[in-house]
Design a protein around this motif. Structure first.
Motif, PDB file in Angstrom:
ATOM      1  N   TRP A 141       0.858  -1.179   0.000  1.00 59.37           N
ATOM      2  CA  TRP A 141       0.000   0.000   0.000  1.00 59.37           C
ATOM      3  C   TRP A 141       0.901   1.238   0.000  1.00 59.37           C
ATOM      4  O   TRP A 141       2.082   1.161   0.340  1.00 59.37           O
ATOM      5  N   GLY A 142       0.338   2.356  -0.415  1.00 60.60           N
ATOM      6  CA  GLY A 142       1.170   3.549  -0.453  1.00 60.60           C
ATOM      7  C   GLY A 142       0.454   4.734  -1.072  1.00 60.60           C
ATOM      8  O   GLY A 142      -0.780   4.850  -1.019  1.00 60.60           O
ATOM      9  N   PHE A 143       1.256   5.597  -1.677  1.00 61.93           N
ATOM     10  CA  PHE A 143       0.754   6.819  -2.306  1.00 61.93           C
ATOM     11  C   PHE A 143       1.383   6.938  -3.691  1.00 61.93           C
ATOM     12  O   PHE A 143       2.541   6.571  -3.889  1.00 61.93           O
ATOM     13  N   GLY A 149      -3.861  -5.371  -8.045  1.00 64.76           N
ATOM     14  CA  GLY A 149      -4.182  -4.298  -7.119  1.00 64.76           C
ATOM     15  C   GLY A 149      -5.389  -3.491  -7.537  1.00 64.76           C
ATOM     16  O   GLY A 149      -5.893  -3.596  -8.659  1.00 64.76           O
ATOM     17  N   ALA A 150      -5.848  -2.679  -6.612  1.00 68.30           N
ATOM     18  CA  ALA A 150      -6.921  -1.712  -6.848  1.00 68.30           C
ATOM     19  C   ALA A 150      -6.420  -0.355  -6.385  1.00 68.30           C
ATOM     20  O   ALA A 150      -5.491  -0.254  -5.575  1.00 68.30           O
ATOM     21  N   ASN A 151      -7.021   0.699  -6.898  1.00 69.52           N
ATOM     22  CA  ASN A 151      -6.590   2.044  -6.534  1.00 69.52           C
ATOM     23  C   ASN A 151      -7.772   2.991  -6.533  1.00 69.52           C
ATOM     24  O   ASN A 151      -8.721   2.837  -7.296  1.00 69.52           O
ATOM     25  N   VAL A 152      -7.693   3.973  -5.657  1.00 67.10           N
ATOM     26  CA  VAL A 152      -8.718   5.004  -5.574  1.00 67.10           C
ATOM     27  C   VAL A 152      -8.024   6.334  -5.304  1.00 67.10           C
ATOM     28  O   VAL A 152      -7.043   6.393  -4.560  1.00 67.10           O
ATOM     29  N   VAL A 157      -4.282   6.218  -4.006  1.00 64.74           N
ATOM     30  CA  VAL A 157      -3.765   5.248  -3.041  1.00 64.74           C
ATOM     31  C   VAL A 157      -3.875   3.859  -3.658  1.00 64.74           C
ATOM     32  O   VAL A 157      -4.990   3.383  -3.914  1.00 64.74           O
ATOM     33  N   PRO A 158      -2.755   3.180  -3.945  1.00 61.48           N
ATOM     34  CA  PRO A 158      -2.811   1.815  -4.461  1.00 61.48           C
ATOM     35  C   PRO A 158      -2.773   0.781  -3.328  1.00 61.48           C
ATOM     36  O   PRO A 158      -2.070   0.957  -2.335  1.00 61.48           O
ATOM     37  N   LEU A 159      -3.549  -0.286  -3.503  1.00 62.37           N
ATOM     38  CA  LEU A 159      -3.569  -1.426  -2.585  1.00 62.37           C
ATOM     39  C   LEU A 159      -3.290  -2.677  -3.406  1.00 62.37           C
ATOM     40  O   LEU A 159      -3.958  -2.903  -4.420  1.00 62.37           O
TER      41      LEU A 159
END
Length: 242
Positions: free
Chosen positions: A98-100, A163-166, A144-146
């Motif tokens: 996770w991160g930015f 992954g997913a991202n929002v 933010v990616p997960l």
């Protein structure tokens, strides 16, 4: 001459020793910054971290109201991902990331976007009355990616990441390029009917510090239901610096 032979012998000897040592630390730290551990010394060398700074170099396109691969070849963008790799010592084959991240998307096309007084965006073909050479639709996105990360435990380290991202997309512009008497001129048009929220999925597949990358955005670029439906997608190469 003797010094050269001795130097060659030492290089070959070190290479053989490296091949015989399956636990060579550098093999388990893929990336340009192999030995970078942050501001503090590495306290737990057995719990190795991967893919913490990733740069994606991508080709950008759309799905929806238009067919893919109809835009210009130089529709190139870049994503920068600052990630945390969460894993346990017991299972080095699975981790959570996770991160930015920040993404710059550039779609170079001969078409143009027309925004009406009611903030409805339509996509139109270039006409004979248009004086521009080509148009670039540029978007800036923070998200933010997960990720779920699967990888082999061998030093070659084949990896597969889903992954997913929002995130948010605060800036969406189109830039017209014109040529007048040999001089290039750029005209920027800010699009107001943009979807501030963005969400999608992505994947990476590769070995060590290089992987194939792909992503798709579920929601359209534009907020109005009457605006043209354009769903961004990307594919390209991911490079993990450490």
């Amino acid at each position: 001459m003797k010094n050269r032979i001795l130097l060659l012998f030492l290089i070959l000897w070190n290479s053989l020793e490296a091949q015989q040592d399956p636990d060579l630390i550098s093999r388990h730290r893929p990336g340009i910054l192999w030995y970078f551990t942050g501001l503090r010394p590495l306290q737990d060398a057995d719990n190795r971290k991967y893919d913490r700074l990733i740069v994606d170099v991508t080709y950008n396109d759309w799905l929806g109201a238009v067919s893919p691969f109809e835009n210009r070849w130089n529709s190139i963008g870049i994503n920068t991902n600052f990630m945390f790799d969460v894993r346990s010592k017991k299972n080095q084959s699975l981790s959570f990331g996770w991160g930015f991240a920040y993404a710059f998307s550039n779609v170079s096309t001969n078409r143009k976007l027309i925004e009406t007084t009611h903030s409805i965006v339509m996509l139109a073909n270039k006409s004979q009355l248009d004086s521009y050479d080509h148009n670039a639709i540029q978007a800036h996105r923070f998200y933010v990616p997960l990720e779920l990360r699967f990888a082999s435990r061998k030093w070659s380290r084949f990896k597969f990441i889903i992954g997913a991202n929002v995130g948010v997309q605060p800036f969406l512009n189109q830039v017209f390029l014109t040529k007048s008497e040999g001089e290039k001129e750029y005209l920027t048009n800010v699009l107001s009917d943009r979807n501030l929220l963005s969400y999608g999925v992505h994947f990476r597949a590769g070995t060590r510090s290089v992987a194939l990358f792909g992503s798709y955005q579920f929601n359209s670029l534009f907020k109005s239901r009457e605006s043209v439906k354009l769903h961004p997608f990307q594919f390209g190469l991911s490079i993990s610096l450490f």
